[in-house]
Design a protein around this motif. Sequence first.
Motif, mmCIF file in Angstrom:
data_model
loop_
_atom_site.group_PDB
_atom_site.id
_atom_site.type_symbol
_atom_site.label_atom_id
_atom_site.label_comp_id
_atom_site.label_asym_id
_atom_site.label_seq_id
_atom_site.Cartn_x
_atom_site.Cartn_y
_atom_site.Cartn_z
ATOM 1 N N THR A 132 3.678 13.896 -9.754
ATOM 2 C CA THR A 132 4.859 14.739 -9.936
ATOM 3 C C THR A 132 5.294 14.763 -11.396
ATOM 4 O OG1 THR A 132 5.559 14.157 -7.689
ATOM 5 C CG2 THR A 132 7.203 15.148 -9.131
ATOM 6 N N VAL A 133 5.278 13.581 -12.043
ATOM 7 C CA VAL A 133 5.663 13.513 -13.464
ATOM 8 C C VAL A 133 4.703 14.328 -14.318
ATOM 9 C CG1 VAL A 133 5.855 11.947 -15.423
ATOM 10 C CG2 VAL A 133 6.850 11.304 -13.243
ATOM 11 N N THR A 134 3.398 14.256 -14.021
ATOM 12 C CA THR A 134 2.412 15.029 -14.782
ATOM 13 C C THR A 134 2.655 16.525 -14.638
ATOM 14 O OG1 THR A 134 0.799 13.260 -14.425
ATOM 15 C CG2 THR A 134 -0.054 15.385 -15.136
ATOM 16 N N GLN A 135 2.934 16.971 -13.403
ATOM 17 C CA GLN A 135 3.223 18.386 -13.189
ATOM 18 C C GLN A 135 4.480 18.823 -13.935
ATOM 19 O OE1 GLN A 135 3.395 18.938 -8.976
ATOM 20 N NE2 GLN A 135 1.202 18.546 -8.649
ATOM 21 N N GLU A 141 0.829 -1.211 0.000
ATOM 22 C CA GLU A 141 0.000 0.000 0.000
ATOM 23 C C GLU A 141 0.862 1.260 0.000
ATOM 24 O OE1 GLU A 141 -2.547 -0.302 3.346
ATOM 25 O OE2 GLU A 141 -3.787 -1.913 2.492
ATOM 26 N N GLU A 142 1.929 1.259 0.805
ATOM 27 C CA GLU A 142 2.817 2.422 0.821
ATOM 28 C C GLU A 142 3.497 2.620 -0.534
ATOM 29 O OE1 GLU A 142 5.516 1.829 3.978
ATOM 30 O OE2 GLU A 142 4.041 2.144 5.584
ATOM 31 N N LEU A 143 3.903 1.513 -1.155
ATOM 32 C CA LEU A 143 4.526 1.634 -2.474
ATOM 33 C C LEU A 143 3.535 2.150 -3.509
ATOM 34 C CD1 LEU A 143 6.658 -1.642 -2.590
ATOM 35 C CD2 LEU A 143 7.491 0.683 -2.372
ATOM 36 N N GLN A 144 2.274 1.719 -3.408
ATOM 37 C CA GLN A 144 1.261 2.225 -4.329
ATOM 38 C C GLN A 144 1.030 3.724 -4.138
ATOM 39 O OE1 GLN A 144 -2.142 -0.276 -3.621
ATOM 40 N NE2 GLN A 144 -1.400 -1.919 -4.951
ATOM 41 N N LYS A 145 1.013 4.170 -2.879
ATOM 42 C CA LYS A 145 0.876 5.613 -2.624
ATOM 43 C C LYS A 145 2.067 6.375 -3.198
ATOM 44 C CE LYS A 145 -1.869 5.180 1.623
ATOM 45 N NZ LYS A 145 -1.889 5.428 3.088
ATOM 46 N N GLN A 146 3.264 5.856 -2.976
ATOM 47 C CA GLN A 146 4.442 6.522 -3.520
ATOM 48 C C GLN A 146 4.408 6.561 -5.042
ATOM 49 O OE1 GLN A 146 7.889 4.556 -1.927
ATOM 50 N NE2 GLN A 146 7.431 5.109 0.199
ATOM 51 N N LEU A 147 3.899 5.475 -5.660
ATOM 52 C CA LEU A 147 3.797 5.446 -7.117
ATOM 53 C C LEU A 147 2.805 6.490 -7.621
ATOM 54 C CD1 LEU A 147 4.623 4.065 -9.746
ATOM 55 C CD2 LEU A 147 2.774 2.416 -9.382
ATOM 56 N N ALA A 148 1.658 6.633 -6.919
ATOM 57 C CA ALA A 148 0.677 7.655 -7.316
ATOM 58 C C ALA A 148 1.265 9.061 -7.182
ATOM 59 C CB ALA A 148 -0.582 7.511 -6.456
ATOM 60 N N LYS A 207 3.662 19.246 -17.601
ATOM 61 C CA LYS A 207 2.985 20.516 -17.847
ATOM 62 C C LYS A 207 3.977 21.680 -17.816
ATOM 63 C CE LYS A 207 -1.512 19.093 -16.014
ATOM 64 N NZ LYS A 207 -2.545 19.345 -14.963
ATOM 65 N N THR A 208 4.886 21.654 -16.854
ATOM 66 C CA THR A 208 5.896 22.714 -16.768
ATOM 67 C C THR A 208 6.776 22.743 -18.007
ATOM 68 O OG1 THR A 208 5.899 22.455 -14.361
ATOM 69 C CG2 THR A 208 7.735 23.647 -15.342
ATOM 70 N N ILE A 209 7.156 21.552 -18.496
ATOM 71 C CA ILE A 209 7.983 21.478 -19.703
ATOM 72 C C ILE A 209 7.243 22.053 -20.904
ATOM 73 C CG2 ILE A 209 9.031 19.849 -21.325
ATOM 74 C CD1 ILE A 209 9.714 18.098 -18.892
ATOM 75 N N VAL A 210 5.941 21.753 -21.034
ATOM 76 C CA VAL A 210 5.144 22.292 -22.151
ATOM 77 C C VAL A 210 5.077 23.812 -22.086
ATOM 78 C CG1 VAL A 210 2.831 22.367 -23.143
ATOM 79 C CG2 VAL A 210 3.822 20.181 -22.446
ATOM 80 N N ASN A 211 4.839 24.346 -20.882
ATOM 81 C CA ASN A 211 4.792 25.809 -20.729
ATOM 82 C C ASN A 211 6.138 26.454 -21.075
ATOM 83 O OD1 ASN A 211 2.132 25.632 -19.885
ATOM 84 N ND2 ASN A 211 2.686 25.497 -17.708
ATOM 85 N N GLN A 212 7.221 25.854 -20.625
ATOM 86 C CA GLN A 212 8.528 26.391 -20.937
ATOM 87 C C GLN A 212 8.815 26.338 -22.439
ATOM 88 O OE1 GLN A 212 10.551 27.904 -18.901
ATOM 89 N NE2 GLN A 212 9.351 27.543 -17.040
ATOM 90 N N GLN A 213 8.371 25.277 -23.115
ATOM 91 C CA GLN A 213 8.567 25.173 -24.552
ATOM 92 C C GLN A 213 7.784 26.234 -25.296
ATOM 93 O OE1 GLN A 213 10.755 23.026 -25.910
ATOM 94 N NE2 GLN A 213 10.363 24.066 -27.860
ATOM 95 N N ASN A 214 6.566 26.527 -24.827
ATOM 96 C CA ASN A 214 5.772 27.598 -25.444
ATOM 97 C C ASN A 214 6.470 28.951 -25.295
ATOM 98 O OD1 ASN A 214 3.810 25.769 -26.197
ATOM 99 N ND2 ASN A 214 2.605 26.055 -24.328
ATOM 100 N N LYS A 215 7.028 29.189 -24.097
ATOM 101 C CA LYS A 215 7.742 30.448 -23.894
ATOM 102 C C LYS A 215 8.959 30.542 -24.813
ATOM 103 C CE LYS A 215 6.407 31.136 -19.059
ATOM 104 N NZ LYS A 215 6.887 31.256 -17.662
ATOM 105 N N ILE A 216 9.660 29.435 -24.976
ATOM 106 C CA ILE A 216 10.834 29.429 -25.858
ATOM 107 C C ILE A 216 10.412 29.724 -27.293
ATOM 108 C CG2 ILE A 216 12.611 27.929 -26.852
ATOM 109 C CD1 ILE A 216 12.794 26.581 -24.101
ATOM 110 N N ASP A 217 9.300 29.141 -27.735
ATOM 111 C CA ASP A 217 8.811 29.410 -29.097
ATOM 112 C C ASP A 217 8.462 30.878 -29.282
ATOM 113 O OD1 ASP A 217 9.161 26.744 -29.615
ATOM 114 O OD2 ASP A 217 7.060 26.201 -29.243
ATOM 115 N N CYS A 218 7.822 31.459 -28.262
ATOM 116 C CA CYS A 218 7.472 32.882 -28.341
ATOM 117 C C CYS A 218 8.725 33.754 -28.417
ATOM 118 C CB CYS A 218 6.606 33.277 -27.157
ATOM 119 S SG CYS A 218 4.974 32.516 -27.146
#
Length: 469
Positions: free
Chosen positions: A375-378, A363-370, A381-392
């Motif tokens: 964290t990976v999703t965030q 259960e603890e490992l499952q919580k850590q995995l979630a 999203k940060t990488i996408v925003n930074q790429q948009n800024k670089i394009d601009c």
Amino acid sequence: WYQRRVRVGGKMANNITTGWLKKETHSAIRRYEKRWVVVSGNNLSYFKKDDNMNPPLGVIDLPGKKIVLSPENDGYKFELTDKESSYNFSCDSKTERENWVDAISCISYGPFGGGMFGSSIEVTVKREKLHGGGNIPKIISQCIGYLDNPLRLKESGIFRLPGNEKTVKLLKTEFQEGSEPNLELKGDTHTIGSLLKLYLRKLPDSVIPSALYEDFVAIILTYELNQTEGLNELRYLTNRIPCSAYNTLKRLCEFLFKVQTFSDQNKMDLNNLAIVFSPTVLKNNSGNIDLEMRDMQKLKRVTEIMILNHAVLFPSEKEEEMGEEDFDLDNIDPEELKNLYTVKMIKYQVQAKEIQHKNKEVEELQKQLAELKNTVTQHEKTIVNQQNKIDCLEADVKRLEERVRESEPEFPPISRTQSPVPPPRSANTSLTSRNGAPLSTSPQVRRRTQPVARSRPAIKPRPGTICNP
């Protein structure tokens, strides 16, 4: 400080160990307080006084607890620990700690096939049969199996010379914890011989129960008068030995008979072997030293007779018959059946606890995995925003470059054959500054702008020299 009561006669041995120990208190300041400790059943109970009239201050469930010894330079301490709790104790001497550890480990490691040092042969065999063991303790069969080799049997001083003390302790710990160490890699002849003798010394009772002590000692007189009649009576007495102890004594006598056949090389004849093993084969637990000294020669003689006549006293088919009757449910004693049930229940409870711990870990490992997925999703999203800024920013840079190119003036091309020559300036041309303002034509200015011819100073001859005209 140390007291042990053992009930024998074919029943499961019930050991009770009592004494004073120093227990670490669970407080901000680490200190040890003296407690009266009772090890009985599957529990360790500690009291403030030794009268046992008041309820215990605490009870520790021993099965499954691991025993960890501290270095001797830190005091004679040991720790009882598992995944949920930890208890620290301190002793006054090394011998005291060894006795306590042996008494506790019999209960702690017993359900897992260990704890044979300090347990009776009957208890050890019944525990080991739950894990695929045979009719004698594993440590006996493995030690004898290692030594039963012509090269090792011929080694001088077998069972007389001591082995490596550190290796003996290491092998004892591994056997006590329920593992099966590789004796071929870790041992030698004298070390394994010392381990075998140590196990027999640590038995709570001798191989032959002390209840039969007087009968075996009295048989010597009959044997000296008539050997045939003495052997018949001795065979009758050996049949009264409990099943597991009988099988163990049979295997031990067979092996010792083989050892004495190599006495010319190993210097261990029948007399020497009897001197070494008689105190563990048969002893009196009364604690009367005078009685032991009086019967020492008789005990040695009984051991010699059993080794020499093992084929008559211990028929080979007896082992199989007794092994088959050992778990006959129609004839088994209710108390033994209850004890076997208790051992199995302890084993299942320990396994259930381990499964619960593993489920919690999953259960603890499952919580850590979630959490990692969030964290990976965030981060994505940060990488996408930074790429948009670089394009601009890249688009802004392109627009600026285009504006710069549009604002730059166009100059006519210059021919490579003719270098540009600035037009000559006339004398009347007025001087101007960088910003186009006319400069002054005063003598000071002209002096600054026009080069001044400087004359070289005349060289004066040194006195006493002749100059050429």
